[in-house]
Structure formats: structure tokens, C-alpha cells
Design a protein around this motif. Structure first.
Motif, PDB file in Angstrom:
ATOM      1  N   ARG A  40      23.408  -5.687   6.762  1.00 38.45           N
ATOM      2  CA  ARG A  40      23.666  -6.664   7.827  1.00 38.45           C
ATOM      3  C   ARG A  40      22.400  -7.457   8.155  1.00 38.45           C
ATOM      4  O   ARG A  40      22.424  -8.682   8.274  1.00 38.45           O
ATOM      5  CB  ARG A  40      24.190  -5.948   9.075  1.00 38.45           C
ATOM      6  N   ALA A  41      21.285  -6.756   8.284  1.00 41.22           N
ATOM      7  CA  ALA A  41      20.016  -7.431   8.580  1.00 41.22           C
ATOM      8  C   ALA A  41      19.629  -8.367   7.437  1.00 41.22           C
ATOM      9  O   ALA A  41      19.171  -9.487   7.673  1.00 41.22           O
ATOM     10  CB  ALA A  41      18.916  -6.400   8.826  1.00 41.22           C
ATOM     11  N   ALA A  42      19.820  -7.911   6.208  1.00 37.86           N
ATOM     12  CA  ALA A  42      19.490  -8.745   5.043  1.00 37.86           C
ATOM     13  C   ALA A  42      20.359  -9.999   5.011  1.00 37.86           C
ATOM     14  O   ALA A  42      19.871 -11.092   4.689  1.00 37.86           O
ATOM     15  CB  ALA A  42      19.658  -7.939   3.761  1.00 37.86           C
ATOM     16  N   ALA A  43      21.620  -9.862   5.357  1.00 40.63           N
ATOM     17  CA  ALA A  43      22.512 -11.025   5.387  1.00 40.63           C
ATOM     18  C   ALA A  43      22.045 -12.040   6.431  1.00 40.63           C
ATOM     19  O   ALA A  43      22.096 -13.248   6.195  1.00 40.63           O
ATOM     20  CB  ALA A  43      23.941 -10.579   5.671  1.00 40.63           C
ATOM     21  N   GLU A  44      21.575 -11.546   7.574  1.00 44.82           N
ATOM     22  CA  GLU A  44      21.057 -12.443   8.607  1.00 44.82           C
ATOM     23  C   GLU A  44      19.824 -13.198   8.125  1.00 44.82           C
ATOM     24  O   GLU A  44      19.554 -14.306   8.570  1.00 44.82           O
ATOM     25  CB  GLU A  44      20.745 -11.664   9.881  1.00 44.82           C
ATOM     26  N   LEU A  45      19.082 -12.573   7.200  1.00 48.84           N
ATOM     27  CA  LEU A  45      17.900 -13.220   6.619  1.00 48.84           C
ATOM     28  C   LEU A  45      18.252 -14.063   5.396  1.00 48.84           C
ATOM     29  O   LEU A  45      17.374 -14.585   4.718  1.00 48.84           O
ATOM     30  CB  LEU A  45      16.869 -12.154   6.232  1.00 48.84           C
ATOM     31  N   LYS A  46      19.538 -14.160   5.103  1.00 48.15           N
ATOM     32  CA  LYS A  46      20.049 -14.953   3.976  1.00 48.15           C
ATOM     33  C   LYS A  46      19.588 -14.416   2.616  1.00 48.15           C
ATOM     34  O   LYS A  46      19.354 -15.177   1.681  1.00 48.15           O
ATOM     35  CB  LYS A  46      19.670 -16.424   4.119  1.00 48.15           C
ATOM     36  N   LEU A  47      19.450 -13.091   2.521  1.00 42.18           N
ATOM     37  CA  LEU A  47      19.084 -12.467   1.251  1.00 42.18           C
ATOM     38  C   LEU A  47      20.340 -12.095   0.491  1.00 42.18           C
ATOM     39  O   LEU A  47      21.334 -11.684   1.090  1.00 42.18           O
ATOM     40  CB  LEU A  47      18.258 -11.197   1.487  1.00 42.18           C
ATOM     41  N   CYS A  48      20.277 -12.185  -0.813  1.00 46.19           N
ATOM     42  CA  CYS A  48      21.335 -11.663  -1.672  1.00 46.19           C
ATOM     43  C   CYS A  48      21.164 -10.141  -1.671  1.00 46.19           C
ATOM     44  O   CYS A  48      20.038  -9.653  -1.774  1.00 46.19           O
ATOM     45  CB  CYS A  48      21.194 -12.225  -3.079  1.00 46.19           C
ATOM     46  N   THR A  49      22.258  -9.398  -1.539  1.00 47.35           N
ATOM     47  CA  THR A  49      22.153  -7.951  -1.419  1.00 47.35           C
ATOM     48  C   THR A  49      22.870  -7.218  -2.544  1.00 47.35           C
ATOM     49  O   THR A  49      23.899  -7.669  -3.055  1.00 47.35           O
ATOM     50  CB  THR A  49      22.720  -7.475  -0.071  1.00 47.35           C
ATOM     51  N   VAL A  50      22.302  -6.073  -2.899  1.00 48.50           N
ATOM     52  CA  VAL A  50      22.855  -5.208  -3.932  1.00 48.50           C
ATOM     53  C   VAL A  50      22.978  -3.808  -3.345  1.00 48.50           C
ATOM     54  O   VAL A  50      22.048  -3.297  -2.730  1.00 48.50           O
ATOM     55  CB  VAL A  50      21.947  -5.160  -5.184  1.00 48.50           C
ATOM     56  N   SER A  51      24.130  -3.214  -3.561  1.00 44.81           N
ATOM     57  CA  SER A  51      24.371  -1.856  -3.104  1.00 44.81           C
ATOM     58  C   SER A  51      24.597  -0.975  -4.324  1.00 44.81           C
ATOM     59  O   SER A  51      25.142  -1.428  -5.331  1.00 44.81           O
ATOM     60  CB  SER A  51      25.622  -1.843  -2.225  1.00 44.81           C
ATOM     61  N   ILE A  52      24.152   0.275  -4.227  1.00 44.75           N
ATOM     62  CA  ILE A  52      24.477   1.247  -5.259  1.00 44.75           C
ATOM     63  C   ILE A  52      25.402   2.290  -4.637  1.00 44.75           C
ATOM     64  O   ILE A  52      25.365   2.510  -3.424  1.00 44.75           O
ATOM     65  CB  ILE A  52      23.222   1.919  -5.860  1.00 44.75           C
ATOM     66  N   TYR A  53      26.240   2.871  -5.464  1.00 42.50           N
ATOM     67  CA  TYR A  53      27.175   3.864  -4.967  1.00 42.50           C
ATOM     68  C   TYR A  53      27.505   4.843  -6.094  1.00 42.50           C
ATOM     69  O   TYR A  53      27.346   4.523  -7.272  1.00 42.50           O
ATOM     70  CB  TYR A  53      28.456   3.203  -4.439  1.00 42.50           C
ATOM     71  N   THR A  54      27.947   6.013  -5.709  1.00 37.43           N
ATOM     72  CA  THR A  54      28.407   6.994  -6.692  1.00 37.43           C
ATOM     73  C   THR A  54      29.930   6.893  -6.779  1.00 37.43           C
ATOM     74  O   THR A  54      30.582   6.275  -5.932  1.00 37.43           O
ATOM     75  CB  THR A  54      28.013   8.423  -6.278  1.00 37.43           C
ATOM     76  N   TYR A  55      30.467   7.514  -7.789  1.00 39.03           N
ATOM     77  CA  TYR A  55      31.921   7.524  -7.956  1.00 39.03           C
ATOM     78  C   TYR A  55      32.597   8.026  -6.684  1.00 39.03           C
ATOM     79  O   TYR A  55      33.583   7.460  -6.230  1.00 39.03           O
ATOM     80  CB  TYR A  55      32.300   8.389  -9.164  1.00 39.03           C
ATOM     81  N   GLU A  56      32.044   9.067  -6.110  1.00 40.82           N
ATOM     82  CA  GLU A  56      32.580   9.649  -4.868  1.00 40.82           C
ATOM     83  C   GLU A  56      32.606   8.614  -3.741  1.00 40.82           C
ATOM     84  O   GLU A  56      33.499   8.625  -2.897  1.00 40.82           O
ATOM     85  CB  GLU A  56      31.708  10.834  -4.458  1.00 40.82           C
TER      86      GLU A  56
END
Length: 116
Positions: free
Chosen positions: A22-38
């Protein structure tokens, strides 16, 4: 010279990841998330502009601590910086060092080794 951050990978999950995204979006940054199968249906996956699974399908938490897999994901997707969130890798000196070695900005407090 200060490098600017255009693309940020969040190396965490759950509410912490959502707050960072959310903070990164407010700074207009492109964001990447990592996740596991679970965590494939977890909200942090969908809050990011991009999301990538790490680890094997039968490893629910271990991949979030896999420094090399996270670094490789960041490099493959042209990430400028990694925010480790809270816990997991946020106080791991080796992770901060690997980020530096790969030219990726480690977002967090400077980590120093104690010398006795």
C-alpha cells in the motif's frame, strides 16, 4: 549518488506485505509480491502489480527464507529494491549482503555485525 527505486519486491506475506504494498503504491512504485503455493489465494498476492510463486508446492513457509530464490526472482523480474518486511529476513545480515552484491537495494535499517 542515490539510485531511485522504480520496482519493489516485498519478501514477506500477510498483513505486513499488504501494508508495504500500500505504501509503495502511494509512492507510485511498481510492486512485486512473492508467495508460496499454500499462499496462492492470499490477499498480498493480489495487491501487487506482479506476483510470482517461489518454492515447491509442498513447502508452505520455507521459500520465504530462501535468500537465493528471492534474489533470483528479483533479478529475473528487474527489481530495483527488496523490502523484507518484518521478521523472516528483515534482520538477516546475509540477505542484506546478497542484495548489495547483486546491485539490489535492501530496504531497511543498516545491519551491522558486532565485533568483539
Amino acid at each position: 549518488m542515490t539510485r531511485s527505486i522504480k520496482k519493489l519486491l516485498v519478501a514477506n506475506r500477510g498483513e505486513i506485505a499488504i501494508r508495504i504494498l500500500r505504501a509503495a503504491a502511494e509512492l507510485k512504485l511498481c510492486t512485486v509480491s512473492i508467495y508460496t503455493y499454500e499462499d496462492r489465494f492470499s490477499p498480498h498476492r493480489y495487491k501487487a502489480d506482479e506476483a510470482y510463486q517461489i518454492g515447491k508446492d509442498d513447502e508452505p513457509l520455507k521459500p520465504y527464507l530462501d535468500i537465493e530464490a528471492i534474489i533470483e526472482t528479483a533479478k529475473r523480474h528487474h527489481v530495483d529494491a527488496i523490502h523484507p518486511g518484518y521478521g523472516f529476513l528483515s534482520e538477516n545480515v546475509r540477505f542484506a549482503q546478497r542484495c548489495r552484491e547483486e546491485g539490489i537495494i535492501f530496504v531497511g535499517r543498516p545491519l551491522k555485525r558486532c565485533s568483539v
